[in-house]
Scaffold this active site. Structure first.
Site, PDB file in Angstrom:
ATOM      1  CB  SER A 183     -37.514 -47.418  44.336  1.00 58.19           C
ATOM      2  OG  SER A 183     -37.943 -48.190  43.493  1.00 58.19           O
ATOM      3  CE  LYS A 217     -34.210 -47.778  44.760  1.00 61.21           C
ATOM      4  NZ  LYS A 217     -33.234 -47.225  43.925  1.00 61.21           N
ATOM      5  CG  HIS A 228     -36.871 -51.555  46.578  1.00 66.77           C
ATOM      6  ND1 HIS A 228     -36.204 -51.318  45.123  1.00 66.77           N
ATOM      7  CD2 HIS A 228     -38.028 -51.348  46.315  1.00 66.77           C
ATOM      8  CE1 HIS A 228     -37.255 -51.035  44.186  1.00 66.77           C
ATOM      9  NE2 HIS A 228     -38.266 -51.062  44.918  1.00 66.77           N
ATOM     10  CG  ASN A 229     -32.452 -51.153  43.692  1.00 64.94           C
ATOM     11  OD1 ASN A 229     -33.641 -50.769  44.216  1.00 64.94           O
ATOM     12  ND2 ASN A 229     -31.561 -50.486  43.112  1.00 64.94           N
ATOM     13  CD  GLU A 235     -35.557 -53.122  40.719  1.00 69.22           C
ATOM     14  OE1 GLU A 235     -36.033 -52.198  41.597  1.00 69.22           O
ATOM     15  OE2 GLU A 235     -34.806 -52.815  39.701  1.00 69.22           O
TER      16      GLU A 235
HETATM   17  P1  NBP Z   1     -27.952 -39.866  34.878  1.00 68.32           P
HETATM   18  O1  NBP Z   1     -26.580 -40.532  34.395  1.00 68.32           O
HETATM   19  O2  NBP Z   1     -29.088 -39.303  34.259  1.00 68.32           O
HETATM   20  O3  NBP Z   1     -27.542 -38.480  35.938  1.00 68.32           O
HETATM   21  C1  NBP Z   1     -26.709 -38.314  36.499  1.00 68.32           C
HETATM   22  C2  NBP Z   1     -26.464 -36.898  37.034  1.00 68.32           C
HETATM   23  O4  NBP Z   1     -25.410 -36.376  37.789  1.00 68.32           O
HETATM   24  C3  NBP Z   1     -26.315 -35.733  35.616  1.00 68.32           C
HETATM   25  O5  NBP Z   1     -26.871 -34.675  35.598  1.00 68.32           O
HETATM   26  C4  NBP Z   1     -24.962 -35.488  35.542  1.00 68.32           C
HETATM   27  O6  NBP Z   1     -24.573 -34.277  35.153  1.00 68.32           O
HETATM   28  C5  NBP Z   1     -24.715 -35.300  37.434  1.00 68.32           C
HETATM   29  N1  NBP Z   1     -23.362 -35.223  37.599  1.00 68.32           N
HETATM   30  C6  NBP Z   1     -22.284 -36.165  37.591  1.00 68.32           C
HETATM   31 BR1  NBP Z   1     -22.439 -37.795  36.693  1.00 68.32          BR
HETATM   32  N2  NBP Z   1     -21.160 -35.877  38.182  1.00 68.32           N
HETATM   33  C7  NBP Z   1     -21.342 -34.581  38.721  1.00 68.32           C
HETATM   34  C8  NBP Z   1     -20.734 -33.806  39.337  1.00 68.32           C
HETATM   35  N3  NBP Z   1     -19.448 -33.961  39.552  1.00 68.32           N
HETATM   36  N4  NBP Z   1     -21.144 -32.587  39.587  1.00 68.32           N
HETATM   37  C9  NBP Z   1     -22.485 -32.091  39.131  1.00 68.32           C
HETATM   38  N5  NBP Z   1     -23.386 -32.994  38.788  1.00 68.32           N
HETATM   39  C10 NBP Z   1     -22.826 -34.333  38.515  1.00 68.32           C
HETATM   40  O7  NBP Z   1     -28.451 -40.706  36.240  1.00 68.32           O
HETATM   41  P2  NBP Z   1     -29.960 -40.934  36.860  1.00 68.32           P
HETATM   42  O8  NBP Z   1     -30.590 -42.165  36.448  1.00 68.32           O
HETATM   43  O9  NBP Z   1     -30.677 -39.818  37.095  1.00 68.32           O
HETATM   44  O10 NBP Z   1     -29.513 -41.604  38.428  1.00 68.32           O
HETATM   45  C11 NBP Z   1     -29.070 -40.531  39.486  1.00 68.32           C
HETATM   46  C12 NBP Z   1     -28.958 -41.336  40.701  1.00 68.32           C
HETATM   47  O11 NBP Z   1     -30.254 -41.886  41.025  1.00 68.32           O
HETATM   48  C13 NBP Z   1     -28.057 -42.599  40.483  1.00 68.32           C
HETATM   49  O12 NBP Z   1     -27.513 -42.672  41.594  1.00 68.32           O
HETATM   50  C14 NBP Z   1     -28.913 -43.666  40.327  1.00 68.32           C
HETATM   51  O13 NBP Z   1     -28.488 -44.916  40.599  1.00 68.32           O
HETATM   52  C15 NBP Z   1     -30.098 -43.269  41.081  1.00 68.32           C
HETATM   53  N6  NBP Z   1     -31.659 -43.688  40.681  1.00 68.32           N
HETATM   54  C16 NBP Z   1     -31.724 -44.074  39.373  1.00 68.32           C
HETATM   55  C17 NBP Z   1     -33.002 -44.515  38.832  1.00 68.32           C
HETATM   56  C18 NBP Z   1     -33.215 -44.609  37.633  1.00 68.32           C
HETATM   57  O14 NBP Z   1     -34.190 -45.324  37.200  1.00 68.32           O
HETATM   58  N7  NBP Z   1     -32.369 -44.191  36.569  1.00 68.32           N
HETATM   59  C19 NBP Z   1     -33.769 -44.963  40.071  1.00 68.32           C
HETATM   60  C20 NBP Z   1     -33.655 -44.711  41.086  1.00 68.32           C
HETATM   61  C21 NBP Z   1     -32.484 -44.389  41.448  1.00 68.32           C
HETATM   62  P3  NBP Z   1     -24.015 -34.274  33.668  1.00 68.32           P
HETATM   63  O15 NBP Z   1     -25.000 -35.201  32.749  1.00 68.32           O
HETATM   64  O16 NBP Z   1     -24.073 -33.015  33.111  1.00 68.32           O
HETATM   65  O17 NBP Z   1     -22.586 -35.058  33.625  1.00 68.32           O
END
Ligand code: NBP
Length: 643
Positions: free
Chosen positions: A301, A356, A359-360, A363
Site C-alpha cells: 500500500s 490489504k 486495509h482498502n 480506506e
Molecule cells: P498497471 O495497470 O499500471 O500495470 C499492470 C502491469 O501488469 C502492466 O505492466 C501490464 O503490462 C502488466 N501485465 C498485465 Br495487465 N497482464 C500481463 C501479463 N499477462 N503478463 C505480463 N504482464 C502483464 O497497474 P498498477 O497500478 O501498477 O497495479 C498493479 C497491481 O498493484 C494491481 O493488482 C493493483 O491493484 C495493485 N496496486 C496498485 C496500487 C496503485 O496505487 N496503483 C496500489 C497498491 C496496489 P502492460 O501494461 O504491458 O500490459
C-alpha cells in the site's frame, strides 16, 4: 537490455598492506559518488604506535577497532552506502565488520605476489607500517571464498574499471514482473537501496515499448537490468530466484504464473505484490507448492509515490519463503517512528492479501467520511472550498491527523483557471474491487462491516449519475431550515468525524481478528497497526495510538478499550446530531450514519432482534432462545394460538 546504477551498497576493498586498497577504494568511491573510508584511520593510537614500533597486532588489539568500524559501516549503509578499504584478513574480522550492516556488502580482494607487495611497501614513505610485517599479514590472511579477487599487477585505473564491469555483470538478487504504475516505482525503490534488480515487462504489440523505454530512462543505473524477454530475464537472476509480480489482479497473475512455472525451479520464490483476492492467493500457494515453488501473497500500500519512496508491505504465505525475501521487502518499505520497517510477516496462506483488502475497505470508508464532511460543510454550512480546505488542514494538525485528510486539504483548493478542479470532476466514484471483496468476505465470516459496506454502496449509488440527475429534477431539494449555527455545526462535525473514524477502525480490525481466528492465522493486530503507521494510505495519528492499544489489549474489541470508551462517550452526541442535521437537510451521509448506527447498536443492551426472532419463528418455525431459560434450549411457538 541495460543496467543502471544506484549505489547504496557497502563495498569493502580488502587485502594486505601494499595491495593498493586505499588508492583503489578511493578511486572506486569517487566513481560511485559515495563516501570513502580507510579503516587504518579508525585504529586507536595504541594500535598505530604498536604497528609503528614493528609489532604485529593481535586479535585483542583489533576488537575495539572492528567494533568502531562495524558501527561506522552500519551508519554508511543507512546513509546510502560507501567504500571501505580494510585489510579484513580473517573471516571472523569480515563477519565482525558487517555485523550491524543492513545493506548488501560486496568484497573486493586485491591480491598480488609477495615480491610485488614488498616492493610497493619499500617504496612507501612516512607510513606507519613496516615492510617486514608483511609476512605476518600474509600468514594471517584467509582469502575470502566469495566476492571478487583481482590481481594488483594492473594499474589502479584498470582495476577500478574491472570492478565496475564485474558489478555490471553480476546477476540480480531480485526480479520484478510488470512495469506498470506500481512496478516501475518499486523497481526504482529496490535499485535505490543498492539491491541488484532485474525487471521484465511483456513485449507489447504496436509502437509502445515499455521495457525499452524504462531501460533508456534509467540507463545510468548499474544495478538495474530491464528485459522484455522472459527467458533472458530469468537468466539474469540469482538462484533461488525471487520474483515479485506487479501485474493486474486476476487472470493476468495466472497468465504470468503459467508462463513462469515451467521455467522456475524448486525453491524459487514468487511474490504477488498486486491486490489479488486472498482466495486466489490461497489457491496459488497450494498450486505452486506442488511444483516446489514458494508463493508469497503480499499486500503493498502507498500508491505510486509510496511504492517509490517506501510503501507499507503485508506479506503472507510460507514463513521460510518470507524469511528469504524479508531483507529486500524491509529495505524498500517505509519506516515507522522508531525506524523499523513497515513490513512484517502477516501469517499463512492469503493472510497478507486479506489484510490489504481490509486495509482498502477501511480506506474506502475513511475517504467517504471526508467526502461526507465536505458535503455537509459546503451544503449545510455554506462554506467555501477554501474555508473547508483550511478547516481540514487545521484538523490535520491535531488528533484527527491522517494522510487522507492531509491530501484532501491539499487537493480542494487546486484550480484550473477560475474553477476548482473538484467542481469539474464527474461525481461518479469508481472502484477496483477490494472494498467490495471485503464486504463479501465480511458476509462470509458473519462480521458487522457496515461503515465499509456503506462506503462501497455509496460509490455504486454515485455511479447512477444519469438517474440521479433525473431524480433530482423530479424531487427537488428538501426544505432546509436556515437557522444554521456554523460554529456549532463545525464543532459537532469534528466530534462526529473523530467518533466515526474510531468506529470504522474498530469495525475493520474486528473483521481481521475474527477472520484470523477462523483461519488460525494468528494475526498480531498491534504489529499490523504498526506497519500501517507509515507508507500506507490509512496512516494516521489514530493508527499510531492503535499500536499500543492493541499491544495492551490484544483480545479486546476496540470499542471496549477504556480510552475509546471515554472518547466516544464525550463525542458521540456530536456524531448523532451531525447525522441528524445532515439527514434533515436532505444530504446523504451513509458512513456517518453507519457509524452512529453501529455505535448505538453495539452499546444497546437490548436490541430489536427479539422481534426478528419472533417473526422468523412465526413464518418459518425457525425457533428462538429465551432470556429466562438456558441458551442451550430452543423454543418454537404456534403464534396463531393466543393464550
Ligand atoms: P498497471 O495497470 O499500471 O500495470 C499492470 C502491469 O501488469 C502492466 O505492466 C501490464 O503490462 C502488466 N501485465 C498485465 Br495487465 N497482464 C500481463 C501479463 N499477462 N503478463 C505480463 N504482464 C502483464 O497497474 P498498477 O497500478 O501498477 O497495479 C498493479 C497491481 O498493484 C494491481 O493488482 C493493483 O491493484 C495493485 N496496486 C496498485 C496500487 C496503485 O496505487 N496503483 C496500489 C497498491 C496496489 P502492460 O501494461 O504491458 O500490459
Amino acid at each position: 537490455m541495460n543496467r543502471a546504477t544506484a549505489y547504496r551498497e557497502i563495498i569493502v576493498v580488502l587485502g594486505v598492506s601494499g595491495s593498493g586498497k586505499s588508492t583503489i577504494g578511493a578511486m572506486l568511491a569517487k566513481h560511485m559518488q559515495v563516501p570513502f573510508d580507510d579503516a587504518d584511520d579508525f585504529h586507536p593510537i595504541v594500535n598505530k604506535e604498536k604497528m609503528a614500533a614493528g609489532q604485529p597486532l593481535n586479535d585483542e588489539d583489533r576488537t575495539p577497532w572492528l567494533e568502531t568500524l562495524a558501527y561506522h559501516i552500519a551508519d554508511r549503509s543507512r546513509q546510502g552506502g560507501g567504500v571501505l578499504a580494510c585489510s579484513a584478513l580473517k573471516e571472523k574480522y569480515r563477519k565482525a565488520l558487517v555485523r550491524y550492516c543492513s545493506s548488501p556488502v560486496r568484497w573486493v580482494h586485491l591480491d598480488g605476489s609477495r615480491e610485488l607487495l614488498e616492493e610497493r611497501l619499500s617504496d612507501r614513505q612516512g607510513h606507519f607500517f613496516k615492510p617486514h610485517l608483511l609476512d605476518s599479514q600474509l600468514d594471517t590472511l584467509e582469502p575470502p571464498t566469495y566476492g571478487w579477487r583481482l590481481d594488483i599487477k594492473e594499474k589502479p585505473e584498470a582495476i577500478v574499471s574491472q570492478i565496475i564491469e564485474l558489478m555490471k555483470m553480476e546477476k540480480a538478487d531480485f526480479g520484478l514482473v510488470g512495469l506498470g504504475v506500481m512496478g516501475k516505482s518499486l523497481v526504482l525503490n529496490l535499485a535505490s537501496r543498492g539491491i541488484a534488480v532485474s525487471a521484465y515487462n511483456k513485449p507489447r504489440t504496436g509502437e509502445e515499448r515499455v521495457a525499452k523505454e524504462f531501460a533508456a530512462a534509467h540507463a545510468d543505473r548499474d544495478n538495474l537490468q530491464v528485459y522484455d524477454d522472459l527467458p533472458q530475464f530469468l537468466e539474469s537472476l540469482h538462484s533461488p530466484k525471487k520474483i515479485m509480480l506487479m501485474v493486474s489482479a486476476g487472470p493476468a497473475v495466472d497468465a504470468v504464473l503459467d508462463e513462469l512455472i515451467p521455467q522456475l525451479e524448486p525453491g524459487d520464490i514468487v511474490i504477488d505484490g498486486g491486490n489479488s483476492h486472498y482466495y486466489d492467493t490461497k489457491r496459488r500457494v497450494n498450486f505452486l507448492r506442488e511444483h516446489g515453488i514458494h508463493f508469497v501473497g503480499c499486500g503493498v500500500s502507498g500508491g505510486e509515490e509510496g511504492a517509490l519512496k517506501g510503501p507499507s508491505i503485508m506479506p503472507g504465505g510460507n514463513l521460510d519463503a518470507y524469511s528469504a525475501i524479508a531483507k529486500y521487502l524491509e529495505a524498500i518499505a517505509a519506516t515507522d517512528k522508531n525506524g523499523r520497517a513497515c513490513c512484517t510477516y502477516i501469517g499463512e496462506e492469503g493472510s497478507g492479501h486479506f489484510v490489504k483488502m481490509v486495509h482498502n475497505g477501511i480506506e474506502y470508508a475513511e475517504m467517504q467520511l471526508i467526502a461526507e464532511a465536505y458535503l455537509l460543510l459546503r451544503e449545510r454550512a455554506a462554506m467555501t472550498i477554501e474555508e473547508i480546505a483550511a478547516l481540514f488542514s487545521e484538523w490535520n494538525q491535531g488528533e484527527l491527523q491522517s494522510y487522507l485528510l492531509e491530501i484532501s486539504a491539499e487537493l480542494l483548493p487546486f484550480k484550473e483557471g477560475d474553477d476548482y478542479l473538484v467542481d469539474l470532476i464527474y461525481d461518479a466514484a469508481q472502484q477496483k474491487g477490494t472494498g467490495g471483496w471485503s464486504t463479501t468476505a465480511a458476509l462470509d465470516v458473519g462480521v458487522p462491516f457496515s461503515t465499509v459496506s456503506e462506503s462501497v454502496m455509496a460509490r455504486h449509488l454515485s455511479a447512477l449519475k444519469p438517474l440521479r440527475v433525473i431524480a433530482a429534477a423530479k424531487y427537488g431539494r428538501v426544505c432546509v431550515p436556515d437557522d444554521v449555527d456554523r460554529t456549532s455545526l463545525v464543532e459537532s462535525l469534528r466530534h462526529a468525524y473523530a467518533s466515526a473514524r474510531v468506529v470504522n477502525h474498530a469495525i475493520g480490525f474486528e473483521m481481521i481478528r475474527r477472520t484470523s481466528d477462523q483461519y488460525a492465522w494468528q494475526i498480531n493486530l498491534s504489529e499490523l497497526a504498526r506497519i500501517w503507521t507509515n507508507g500506507c494510505i490509512i496512516r494516521s495519528g489514530l493508527m499510531e495510538d492503535l499500536v499500543s492499544a492493541f499491544e495492551k489489549f490484544p483480545d479486546t474489541h476496540l470499542l471496549l478499550i477504556d480510552t475509546y470508551v471515554e472518547l466516544l462517550k464525550a463525542k458521540r452526541q456530536g456524531l448523532s446530531s451531525t447525522v441528524a442535521k445532515g439527514i434533515e437537510a436532505g444530504l446523504s451521509l451513509p458512513v456517518f450514519s453507519a457509524s452512529v448506527n453501529y455505535l448505538n447498536g453495539f452499546t444497546a443492551e437490548q436490541s430489536s432482534a427479539n422481534i426478528i426472532q419472533a417473526q422468523r419463528d412465526y413464518f418459518g418455525a425457525h425457533t428462538y432462545r429465551r432470556k429466562d431459560k438456558s441458551l442451550d434450549q430452543i423454543f418454537h411457538t404456534d403464534w396463531t394460538k393466543h393464550s
